[in-house]
Design a protein around this motif. Sequence first.
Motif, PDB file in Angstrom:
ATOM      1  N   TRP B 194       0.847  -1.197   0.000  1.00 23.55           N
ATOM      2  CA  TRP B 194       0.000   0.000   0.000  1.00 23.55           C
ATOM      3  C   TRP B 194       0.878   1.240   0.000  1.00 23.55           C
ATOM      4  O   TRP B 194       1.888   1.282   0.681  1.00 23.55           O
ATOM      5  CB  TRP B 194      -0.889   0.025   1.242  1.00 23.55           C
ATOM      6  N   GLY B 195       0.457   2.272  -0.734  1.00 23.49           N
ATOM      7  CA  GLY B 195       1.232   3.502  -0.742  1.00 23.49           C
ATOM      8  C   GLY B 195       0.346   4.710  -0.498  1.00 23.49           C
ATOM      9  O   GLY B 195      -0.825   4.707  -0.859  1.00 23.49           O
ATOM     10  N   GLY B 196       0.903   5.749   0.110  1.00 22.42           N
ATOM     11  CA  GLY B 196       0.211   7.027   0.257  1.00 22.42           C
ATOM     12  C   GLY B 196      -1.147   6.923   0.915  1.00 22.42           C
ATOM     13  O   GLY B 196      -1.281   6.359   1.996  1.00 22.42           O
ATOM     14  N   ILE B 197      -2.184   7.487   0.252  1.00 26.42           N
ATOM     15  CA  ILE B 197      -3.508   7.505   0.884  1.00 26.42           C
ATOM     16  C   ILE B 197      -4.043   6.094   1.107  1.00 26.42           C
ATOM     17  O   ILE B 197      -4.771   5.856   2.060  1.00 26.42           O
ATOM     18  CB  ILE B 197      -4.553   8.350   0.106  1.00 26.42           C
ATOM     19  N   GLN B 198      -3.656   5.136   0.218  1.00 22.33           N
ATOM     20  CA  GLN B 198      -4.085   3.738   0.443  1.00 22.33           C
ATOM     21  C   GLN B 198      -3.543   3.252   1.771  1.00 22.33           C
ATOM     22  O   GLN B 198      -4.257   2.680   2.588  1.00 22.33           O
ATOM     23  CB  GLN B 198      -3.446   2.804  -0.589  1.00 22.33           C
ATOM     24  N   ASP B 199      -2.222   3.472   1.945  1.00 22.41           N
ATOM     25  CA  ASP B 199      -1.568   2.973   3.146  1.00 22.41           C
ATOM     26  C   ASP B 199      -2.162   3.652   4.384  1.00 22.41           C
ATOM     27  O   ASP B 199      -2.383   3.008   5.410  1.00 22.41           O
ATOM     28  CB  ASP B 199      -0.063   3.229   3.060  1.00 22.41           C
ATOM     29  N   ALA B 200      -2.421   4.957   4.266  1.00 19.07           N
ATOM     30  CA  ALA B 200      -2.997   5.691   5.393  1.00 19.07           C
ATOM     31  C   ALA B 200      -4.364   5.118   5.752  1.00 19.07           C
ATOM     32  O   ALA B 200      -4.675   4.880   6.921  1.00 19.07           O
ATOM     33  CB  ALA B 200      -3.124   7.179   5.038  1.00 19.07           C
ATOM     34  N   LEU B 201      -5.166   4.878   4.726  1.00 17.14           N
ATOM     35  CA  LEU B 201      -6.516   4.373   4.974  1.00 17.14           C
ATOM     36  C   LEU B 201      -6.477   2.962   5.560  1.00 17.14           C
ATOM     37  O   LEU B 201      -7.143   2.662   6.556  1.00 17.14           O
ATOM     38  CB  LEU B 201      -7.321   4.386   3.669  1.00 17.14           C
ATOM     39  N   VAL B 202      -5.672   2.087   4.950  1.00 14.53           N
ATOM     40  CA  VAL B 202      -5.587   0.706   5.433  1.00 14.53           C
ATOM     41  C   VAL B 202      -5.026   0.687   6.857  1.00 14.53           C
ATOM     42  O   VAL B 202      -5.531  -0.006   7.740  1.00 14.53           O
ATOM     43  CB  VAL B 202      -4.723  -0.157   4.484  1.00 14.53           C
ATOM     44  N   GLN B 203      -3.974   1.492   7.085  1.00  9.06           N
ATOM     45  CA  GLN B 203      -3.358   1.521   8.409  1.00  9.06           C
ATOM     46  C   GLN B 203      -4.352   1.964   9.475  1.00  9.06           C
ATOM     47  O   GLN B 203      -4.426   1.372  10.544  1.00  9.06           O
ATOM     48  CB  GLN B 203      -2.134   2.450   8.396  1.00  9.06           C
ATOM     49  N   TRP B 204      -5.145   3.004   9.210  1.00  9.16           N
ATOM     50  CA  TRP B 204      -6.034   3.484  10.269  1.00  9.16           C
ATOM     51  C   TRP B 204      -7.330   2.688  10.336  1.00  9.16           C
ATOM     52  O   TRP B 204      -8.000   2.676  11.360  1.00  9.16           O
ATOM     53  CB  TRP B 204      -6.230   4.996  10.198  1.00  9.16           C
ATOM     54  N   TRP B 205      -7.660   2.008   9.237  1.00  7.61           N
ATOM     55  CA  TRP B 205      -8.720   0.989   9.303  1.00  7.61           C
ATOM     56  C   TRP B 205      -8.257  -0.097  10.272  1.00  7.61           C
ATOM     57  O   TRP B 205      -8.995  -0.520  11.154  1.00  7.61           O
ATOM     58  CB  TRP B 205      -8.953   0.448   7.890  1.00  7.61           C
ATOM     59  N   TYR B 206      -6.973  -0.483  10.137  1.00 10.35           N
ATOM     60  CA  TYR B 206      -6.394  -1.452  11.068  1.00 10.35           C
ATOM     61  C   TYR B 206      -6.274  -0.848  12.466  1.00 10.35           C
ATOM     62  O   TYR B 206      -6.714  -1.432  13.457  1.00 10.35           O
ATOM     63  CB  TYR B 206      -5.015  -1.889  10.563  1.00 10.35           C
ATOM     64  N   GLY B 207      -5.656   0.334  12.544  1.00 10.88           N
ATOM     65  CA  GLY B 207      -5.324   0.918  13.845  1.00 10.88           C
ATOM     66  C   GLY B 207      -6.565   1.144  14.689  1.00 10.88           C
ATOM     67  O   GLY B 207      -6.611   0.804  15.871  1.00 10.88           O
ATOM     68  N   HIS B 208      -7.579   1.709  14.057  1.00  7.99           N
ATOM     69  CA  HIS B 208      -8.794   1.973  14.806  1.00  7.99           C
ATOM     70  C   HIS B 208      -9.458   0.672  15.238  1.00  7.99           C
ATOM     71  O   HIS B 208      -9.990   0.563  16.341  1.00  7.99           O
ATOM     72  CB  HIS B 208      -9.769   2.792  13.978  1.00  7.99           C
ATOM     73  N   ASN B 209      -9.415  -0.322  14.371  1.00  2.00           N
ATOM     74  CA  ASN B 209     -10.100  -1.559  14.704  1.00  2.00           C
ATOM     75  C   ASN B 209      -9.260  -2.502  15.552  1.00  2.00           C
ATOM     76  O   ASN B 209      -9.770  -3.487  16.090  1.00  2.00           O
ATOM     77  CB  ASN B 209     -10.611  -2.230  13.433  1.00  2.00           C
ATOM     78  N   ALA B 210      -7.962  -2.175  15.704  1.00  3.07           N
ATOM     79  CA  ALA B 210      -7.191  -2.864  16.740  1.00  3.07           C
ATOM     80  C   ALA B 210      -7.786  -2.451  18.077  1.00  3.07           C
ATOM     81  O   ALA B 210      -7.949  -3.259  19.001  1.00  3.07           O
ATOM     82  CB  ALA B 210      -5.721  -2.486  16.656  1.00  3.07           C
ATOM     83  N   VAL B 211      -8.134  -1.156  18.184  1.00  2.30           N
ATOM     84  CA  VAL B 211      -8.820  -0.687  19.386  1.00  2.30           C
ATOM     85  C   VAL B 211     -10.182  -1.380  19.517  1.00  2.30           C
ATOM     86  O   VAL B 211     -10.592  -1.808  20.591  1.00  2.30           O
ATOM     87  CB  VAL B 211      -8.995   0.845  19.344  1.00  2.30           C
ATOM     88  N   ALA B 212     -10.872  -1.504  18.392  1.00  2.00           N
ATOM     89  CA  ALA B 212     -12.220  -2.066  18.432  1.00  2.00           C
ATOM     90  C   ALA B 212     -12.213  -3.560  18.718  1.00  2.00           C
ATOM     91  O   ALA B 212     -12.947  -4.038  19.577  1.00  2.00           O
ATOM     92  CB  ALA B 212     -12.927  -1.806  17.104  1.00  2.00           C
ATOM     93  N   GLU B 572       1.387  13.961  -3.492  1.00  2.00           N
ATOM     94  CA  GLU B 572       2.718  14.107  -2.899  1.00  2.00           C
ATOM     95  C   GLU B 572       3.208  12.862  -2.172  1.00  2.00           C
ATOM     96  O   GLU B 572       4.400  12.602  -2.112  1.00  2.00           O
ATOM     97  CB  GLU B 572       2.726  15.306  -1.938  1.00  2.00           C
ATOM     98  N   SER B 573       2.279  12.121  -1.576  1.00  2.00           N
ATOM     99  CA  SER B 573       2.728  10.946  -0.824  1.00  2.00           C
ATOM    100  C   SER B 573       2.425   9.642  -1.555  1.00  2.00           C
ATOM    101  O   SER B 573       2.510   8.574  -0.980  1.00  2.00           O
ATOM    102  CB  SER B 573       2.090  10.936   0.568  1.00  2.00           C
ATOM    103  N   MET B 574       2.075   9.734  -2.853  1.00  2.00           N
ATOM    104  CA  MET B 574       1.598   8.504  -3.501  1.00  2.00           C
ATOM    105  C   MET B 574       2.662   7.419  -3.615  1.00  2.00           C
ATOM    106  O   MET B 574       2.339   6.254  -3.733  1.00  2.00           O
ATOM    107  CB  MET B 574       0.962   8.804  -4.853  1.00  2.00           C
ATOM    108  N   TYR B 575       3.951   7.794  -3.585  1.00  2.00           N
ATOM    109  CA  TYR B 575       4.993   6.760  -3.646  1.00  2.00           C
ATOM    110  C   TYR B 575       5.521   6.405  -2.256  1.00  2.00           C
ATOM    111  O   TYR B 575       6.505   5.681  -2.138  1.00  2.00           O
ATOM    112  CB  TYR B 575       6.149   7.218  -4.541  1.00  2.00           C
TER     113      TYR B 575
END
Lengths: 183, 703
Positions: B194-212, B572-575
Amino acid sequence: MSDQEFDPMTDHEYDGIRELDNRLPEWWLALFGITIIFGFIYWLHYEFGGGHTQVQELNLAMGVIQSVKGSGPSFSEDQLNALFTAETVGKGHEIFTAKCAACHAAEGGGLIGPNLTDKFWLHGKGTSADIFEVIAKGVPEKGMPPWAEQMTEEELVATAAFVHSLKDRNVPGGKPPQGEEAP
Amino acid sequence: MKNTTETIHYDDRIVRYFLMATLLWGGIAFSAGLLVALQLAYWKFNFNLEWLTFGRLRPLHTNAAIFAFAGNAIFAGIYHSTQRLLKTRMASDALSKIHFWGWQLIIIGAAITLPLGYSQSKEYAELEWPLDLAITAIWVVFAVNFFWTIARRRERHLYVALWFYIATIITVAVLHIVNSIEIPVAAFNSYPVWGGIQDALVQWWYGHNAVAFFLTTPFLGLMYYYLPKAANRPIFSYRLSIIHFWALVFIYIWAGPHHLLYTALPDWAQTLGMVFSIMLWAPSWGGMINGLLTLRGAWHLLRTEPVIKFMVAALTFYGMATFEGPLLSIKSVSALGHYTDWIIAHVHGGALGWNGFLTFAMVYYLVPRLWKTPLYSKKLADAHFWVGLLGILLYYTSMVAAGFTQGAMWMAMDKGQLVYPDFVETVVRIVPLYAVRAVGGMLFITGFLIMIYNLYKTIKGAPAPQDEAVVVPARVEQHHAGEGHRRLEGMATVFSILTFLAILVGSAIEIYPTLSIHRYVKPTTKVDPYTPLELAGRDIYIREGCYTCHSQMIRKLDFDVVRYGKPSTAAESMYDRPFQWGSRRIGPDLARVGGKYPDLWHLRHMVDPRSVTPKSIMPTYGWLTQKNTDFLGLRRRVSVLKSLGVPYSDEQVSEADRLAEQQAKTIADGLVTQGAPAGLEKKEMVALIAYLQALGKKGGSDE
């Protein structure tokens, strides 16, 4: 009918744990319903109802900032020289120590940035107006920040007054000259 | 006549093992937390050792608290309660043991690799690929053992606690696997696909649901078992259990983007993240009220029973945190709270209050039963409660105050100018609150140590523990009894599949559109990838955990833009693999730091931050001028990124090391002319400076 409040459900028993089957608290149901309705309306508004995008909101806010900001300070050589007094130099010294010394050294002899105590200037010729201009607008490509974004007009003047007072002091251990010599 | 009952033994040994591991790792997680807290109050508490710097230790603290302390607590509770709720011993003692020892080895692996700087920099998923694989394997062992036990149950229906365990096991597996899809570039290094916004989205989908699904659903399951057992009261409402379980499982998974409000993440994803977070308020409170109302008629126990005390406090903190979460997810509230200590306060209200106190309640419940001995001292347990509670309150209030203070200072503007343009001013102001927070943490640990002493005295005087024997029905017919949801509770497989589908909906709807990043980046936009040397510097930035204090994401907010420059774009962060948007600003944002300062400034700043920013609390990074850059490993790194679609030329791959050495020489020579010592061209410092000077300079800001 059994009393929900106090009669456990007959066929629910797990390792001694029983269950009642009370109605859902009304305030809780209401809370759930309201948040769902709010969420739906909010979503409709921002997706389909013409609610501002974040870029539009930002542009509006930046417009407001531009309108209150004005065009930035500007002084003539004579105006500045009149403002460069012992008092402003003193105040400028304090600001210089706090904000400028990291790059230009406490005495102004230069470190990361150039020596300010010799006769050589990289930007302008070391006139009061040149010094003020460089402090206010910076030289971003060389790492000198535009201090007008961080200082008030009085602070800019005071700092320029102090830097102006450093000229030709030639402090010991200063950085070798950079730029062009100015009389 | 055939026997209709039989005697079986529950496997309580494994429960005792997990319980001991909980206490051991709890002590380590809390101590690591205290150390990083002290480092923010006074930076020298890293003892100038690279392994103990904040950037490397903070991931160790979070991972230890979540996966070692809370993880082992969950396993202890699940192994204990599941056997009893299903009236059967765990299906396989061997799998239980593999699960236990495998998990402890992973924790030890984490405790070694994180201080050494082997990190993916994805929060709560920092562990590198060999450990990611091990986690997957052990989680599968756990799942097989658990579902196999369900299949062998002597109880027709699954109790609500088990629903929550099922949701936990399924969802954590999905989250971990999807967020950890990465390509190794070295023994302990990898780049995510995953890169850029994909990675951000996947990471916080994970991060938030690690809490959940690691800190909420399993603990709700534990609450549903231990609270009615300890209070000897029936659960308040079965139908509330049903409604809030399904609502929670379905809604929680959508809420991840609330960690990314006003960022370059597309507006629609942010809106979904916010509205689902708000809708989550009532379902979360469903668990709290079902717990608290179960105690009707048993409130007197609050005076006498430490277990009940800890549980009521835990549920109250859960209620607070699950109100605060939706509140912080409102965009305009996030504008103030994001990147500040308010978030730290919020998670610790949850972690110390909810997870910590519920775990302590469970421990106080279990130890006397597992060791068949009354607790040594209820008074000491009481003391633990009050000292711990005071600690949490001190922690929470000081960090909320710090968050509000810093957030308000960042926002403050007068006549279009920032009132506090100097970032360090906003740090200096809250440093005293960091000291108060550390005191709060010390009190929490003091309470914990009182408990350890109490348990030691209890167990010391106990007889040799034995597995509990119970008489159970020999056989239970597994025909599907009941109607509606009751019928579903007898169908474990269908129930599990429905749970999986419930979490799949929100996941798919949010993640799928970002898989094609070109939807959000114009094809004409040209962004240059990092040069090989900059890439080497980036990997050093990640190793040192710079993201724990510095964001690289200028939000679409006026005060962010005035302070740091144009808002960051998706292009800017896509790579960027992994993305480095960050979640906390203890130092300023770095998205556009490139070119802002001369190279020599960066050199001096990293060797001694206080030489250029007198009141800075950043650690010194002197070792970066000693260590050599790994030029040879760069070919592999660049080629992996190229295979993932980053537009590197063939030459940049085959000549990566030579190109990097060339660029390093240029920078080092430049540093010498500015007055730095010679001989830095092979050092990591130069690579890091190259990376920092590239930030915001690669194009794509005009989207």
